[in-house]
Scaffold this motif. Structure first.
Motif, mmCIF file in Angstrom:
data_model
loop_
_atom_site.group_PDB
_atom_site.id
_atom_site.type_symbol
_atom_site.label_atom_id
_atom_site.label_comp_id
_atom_site.label_asym_id
_atom_site.label_seq_id
_atom_site.Cartn_x
_atom_site.Cartn_y
_atom_site.Cartn_z
ATOM 1 N N ALA A 137 0.648 -1.050 0.110
ATOM 2 C CA ALA A 137 -0.388 0.134 -0.251
ATOM 3 C C ALA A 137 0.556 1.242 0.020
ATOM 4 O O ALA A 137 0.501 2.056 -0.463
ATOM 5 C CB ALA A 137 -0.961 0.219 1.592
ATOM 6 N N SER A 140 1.886 1.744 -3.802
ATOM 7 C CA SER A 140 1.263 2.296 -4.224
ATOM 8 C C SER A 140 0.679 3.766 -3.908
ATOM 9 O O SER A 140 0.622 4.453 -4.387
ATOM 10 C CB SER A 140 -0.682 1.447 -4.604
ATOM 11 N N ARG A 167 -6.453 6.441 -7.154
ATOM 12 C CA ARG A 167 -6.382 5.072 -6.676
ATOM 13 C C ARG A 167 -5.186 4.042 -5.746
ATOM 14 O O ARG A 167 -5.109 3.808 -4.431
ATOM 15 C CB ARG A 167 -6.609 3.944 -7.559
ATOM 16 N N GLY A 168 -4.189 5.084 -5.820
ATOM 17 C CA GLY A 168 -2.611 4.812 -5.548
ATOM 18 C C GLY A 168 -2.558 5.735 -4.173
ATOM 19 O O GLY A 168 -2.480 5.374 -3.553
ATOM 20 N N ALA A 172 -5.279 2.754 -1.732
ATOM 21 C CA ALA A 172 -4.466 2.205 -1.530
ATOM 22 C C ALA A 172 -4.058 1.606 -0.126
ATOM 23 O O ALA A 172 -4.350 0.584 0.916
ATOM 24 C CB ALA A 172 -2.797 2.499 -1.845
ATOM 25 N N SER A 175 -7.859 0.724 1.387
ATOM 26 C CA SER A 175 -7.611 -0.732 1.122
ATOM 27 C C SER A 175 -6.839 -1.021 2.003
ATOM 28 O O SER A 175 -7.787 -2.175 2.439
ATOM 29 C CB SER A 175 -7.308 -0.923 -0.339
ATOM 30 N N ALA A 200 -11.041 -0.316 -1.459
ATOM 31 C CA ALA A 200 -10.555 0.431 -2.700
ATOM 32 C C ALA A 200 -11.413 1.070 -3.297
ATOM 33 O O ALA A 200 -10.925 2.185 -4.160
ATOM 34 C CB ALA A 200 -10.202 -0.967 -3.730
#
Length: 324
Positions: A137, A140, A167-168, A172, A175, A200
């Motif tokens: 994570a 990311s 998303r990163g 991340a 998530s 996520a």
């Protein structure tokens, strides 16, 4: 449950790092005098504890995981403020603006290292897998932040690239918070995967809303100046959506955003109006709603315990419908 454990963990840091970290958390002012300042929403550790309960575990078993997640989050905030040059966070001066850029960067590094130490010392049988998830994570997150910085010098950004960045940068860690929480709660591998996917999707929805707040958010709510992202010319999701709209407003926004001069207060106010006119605000909110629905679907697929699942769903709705 998390705050005392976080304070205990930060208390093990070297004095100089402990002082800056405590200031950043809002525990004391720059002189070390205790304060009552808010330390943030604690969204990620809350998700971690609820994820443990959702798979039939107890929240207390996931406290080390929650602390580790929150330490990584604050590592990223310390660095993010330096990168963006933000001088205000949580309604007070940022750590770098008080102690200097180098000191704030080092304090962030110290929190990141401490996060893995907390997981390693937890004694949980799945701590090694938890560290692996957290490490992935962080990688990311760093990649997402790197893309965010790179976008500042580019004019041809696609929405798909912007989503990868979000998303990163944000998704991340949220998530990972859900996945490690489930792991520490004794989840089956399939449940861990569903909880990871829930986080996520929620993380992307959270970033979409955060980008809206970065433009139209009330400073009393966000703790940042009005139009803060526009002053920094950030290529956030609503900005990129507007720029890709092929409208008259998009063309004017492009010329304004890439003008070879600092943006005035009038400029950023105009930019916000253009983003709205080009559909950036409406697109962003619609996408946030869609991602929230996907997150709830993955949560239900994890066969969760009803009470904790209801709290997770409620929390997900809350953080994706914050006041603008």
């Amino acid at each position: 449950m998390v705050d005392p454990a976080t304070r205990a963990a930060v208390g093990t840091l070297p004095g100089s790092m402990r002082h800056i970290a405590g200031y950043h958390y809002g525990w004391w002012d720059e002189t070390g005098t205790p304060t009552e300042t808010s330390g943030g929403k604690a969204l990620r550790p809350t998700l971690t504890l609820l994820a443990a309960e959702a798979v039939g575990g107890v929240a207390s078993a996931a406290v080390p995981a929650a602390v580790a997640i929150e330490l990584v989050h604050n590592f990223s905030l310390l660095h993010d403020d330096v990168i963006d040059g933000d001088v205000t966070r949580r309604h007070r001066p940022t750590a770098w603006s008080v102690f200097g850029r180098s000191a704030a960067i080092l304090a962030g590094d110290s929190l990141l290292t401490l996060a893995f130490d907390v997981l390693a010392a937890s004694g949980h049988p799945d701590s090694r897998e938890g560290m692996r998830i957290l490490s992935a994570a962080v990688q990311s997150l760093v990649e997402g932040q790197s893309l965010d910085v790179a976008f500042e010098d580019r004019q041809d950004i696609e929405l798909a690239e912007c989503e990868v960045m979000a998303r990163g940068k944000t998704g991340a860690l949220i998530s990972a918070a859900c996945a490690i929480g489930a792991l520490f709660g004794g989840a089956r591998s399939a449940q861990v995967e569903h909880m990871r996917a829930f986080g996520a999707e929620l993380g992307l929805a959270f970033q979409l809303v955060d980008d809206l707040l970065g433009i139209w958010g009330d400073p009393a709510v966000t703790g940042k100046p009005v139009y803060s992202d526009l002053h920094n010319r950030k290529k956030s999701l609503p900005v990129v959506a507007a720029l890709r709209s092929k409208t008259t407003a998009a063309q004017e926004l492009h010329e304004l955003y890439h003008a070879d001069r600092p943006l005035s207060g009038v400029d950023v106010e105009r930019a916000a109006a253009l983003i709205d006119a080009a559909g950036g605000q409406a697109w962003c909110q619609a996408q946030a709603d869609d991602r929230l629905a996907r997150a709830i679907h993955r949560l239900r697929s994890a066969d969760p315990v009803a009470g904790a699942a209801a709290e997770l769903a409620g929390l997900a709705c809350l953080v994706t419908h914050r006041d603008h």
